[in-house]
Design a protein around this motif. Structure first.
Motif: not given
Ligand code: ATP
Length: 427
Positions: A204-216
């Motif tokens: 969960l921790d991994y994906w929340k960070n990945e997904r945030f970075r996607f929008y950047l």
């Protein structure tokens, strides 16, 4: 928002569906630029979530599924919003979302809330009856869960691994609105990531960070984005944690994507309802279990709206107003505009040839209408990062003017080095 919607219509990003008949609420059609922008967003998602990973595969399931799916998943019983009706004007609202000031202030002349199921119903086959009733999927996720065993058995993947899907979903929203933010027909990009139970929180921790970075990566400004953790009272009973990626829309901070740790809720439910064993046997650890799931679930339409809103700017240039969409080159519908300074030969044929040469490498548009100033304005408005102008000097110096959308600088570039010059700028 109004300015953006009018730009979207004027330039061909999106239109109200069946507009000539007065439209239909909650449904929009995407024009030539809109469909390209959407495809670019979907491609970026698929690239990041599937192609660049060795632990995720894709599927494409049907929109209509066996109706039992939605009984098992809980949607038939629980996929509802509280509906209230104003006793005076008979307008209907979501009880948890009444923001219309006329209705908030007029003393609460409301009907009692009742639970309204958001799934669209239709019939499969020539007989209309309860046995032929089916639903348009309200999310793509269930198409993944019911195929979990098929994918497990047909690939070499073992948990932790994911199954991704992009596709249409339908919800009969009580109050669609904010243009393409809340729709009745929309498109989702969902990943179900299946993990050993003990690893759920880590992922969960991994994906929340990945997904945030996607929008950047799509060029969205960081100060307009945030991750919001769900409070315990917001969580579904089976969820052990969830985050929303939120964007600061003109109407306030709102959800762009949800990332949730769903435990083994869905696989358990389908295993029970179907009578099929959906468990996984780990032959190294010699243990059998139902994988837990972390689900990042995003909307194509909301991402599109975000990218457009975030890119929209109005500026004053030498006493004139200019509207510019500062779209990231990876999503911009047109990456390079090829503009002959005048409609005369040999400028137009040189420009057409150049457009033809660059088209395999960049999304390219040729335009020889109107004055050059007007054409630059149009390209600024549709978010084209670069324009190449072929002028009367080009025949002599084999070079053209490269104009940048963002700082409006113009430099002379040899035609031969043009492709490279553009590639460097898009890197
Ligand atoms: P809300 O609470 O706003 O109704 P939700 O929490 O039910 O939304 P999810 O079920 O988590 O939404 O859906 C995942 C994603 O799908 C959302 O983050 C959004 O991007 C997209 N989505 C959901 N419903 C809609 C809709 N009606 N129109 C457009 N996109 C939607």
């Amino acid at each position: 928002m109004e300015k953006l919607i009018s730009l979207a219509k004027r330039r061909g990003f999106f239109f109200q569906s069946s507009e000539i008949y007065g439209g239909i609420q909650g449904i929009w059609d995407f024009g030539p630029l809109g469909v390209t922008l959407r495809n670019n967003i979907k491609r970026a998602w698929w690239r990041a979530m599937v192609e660049l990973r060795d632990d995720v595969v894709g599927i494409d399931a049907g929109i209509i599924m066996n109706a039992q799916t939605w009984v098992a998943s809980g949607h038939v019983e629980n996929f509802t919003d509280p509906l209230i009706e104003c006793k005076k004007c008979h307008q209907r609202f979501r009880a948890d979302q009444v923001t219309d000031p006329r209705h908030v202030t007029d003393g609460g002349e409301w009907t009692e809330p009742r639970q309204f199921n958001l799934m669209f119903k239709t019939f499969a086959g020539p007989v209309e009856g309860s046995s032929s009733q089916v639903y348009l999927r309200p999310e793509t996720a269930q198409g993944i869960f019911v195929n979990f065993i098929n994918v497990l058995n047909s690939t070499r993947l073992r948990p932790p691994f994911g199954i991704a899907q992009i596709g249409k979903a339908f919800r009969n929203e009580i109050t669609p609105g904010n243009s393409i933010f809340r729709l009745r027909e929309f498109e989702q990009m969902e990943l179900e990531f299946f993990v050993p139970p003990a690893e759920e929180m880590k992922w969960l921790d991994y994906w929340k960070n990945e997904r945030f970075r996607f929008y950047l990566g799509l060029g969205v400004r960081e100060n307009k984005l945030r991750l919001r953790q769900h409070r315990p009272d917001e969580l579904a009973h089976y969820a052990s944690g969830a985050f929303d990626v939120e964007y600061e829309f003109p109407f306030g901070w709102s959800e762009l994507e949800g990332i949730a740790a769903r435990g083994n809720f869905d696989l358990t439910a389908h295993q029970k309802a179907s009578g099929k064993d959906l468990s996984y046997f780990d032959d190294i650890k010699r243990e059998r279990y139902l994988p837990h799931v972390v689900e990042p679930s995003a909307g194509v339409d909301r991402t599109m709206l975000t990218v457009l809103i975030d890119a929209y700017a109005e500026e004053e240039v030498r006493g004139e107003q200019r509207v510019v969409l500062r779209l990231h080159p990876s999503v911009a519908p047109v990456q390079v505009a090829i503009l002959p300074l005048s409609r005369k030969e040999p400028l137009t044929s040189r420009a057409r040839t150049l457009a033809h040469e660059l088209r395999p490498y960049f999304r390219t548009e040729y335009d020889d209408t109107q004055s050059i100033g007007k054409r630059y304005r149009r390209q600024d408005e549709i978010g084209t990062p670069y324009a190449v102008t072929i002028d009367f000097e080009t025949e002599n110096d084999q070079a053209a003017t490269l104009r940048s959308r963002d700082d409006m600088t113009q430099i002379r570039v040899p035609l031969e080095g043009l492709r490279q010059a553009l590639e460097e700028r898009f890197r």
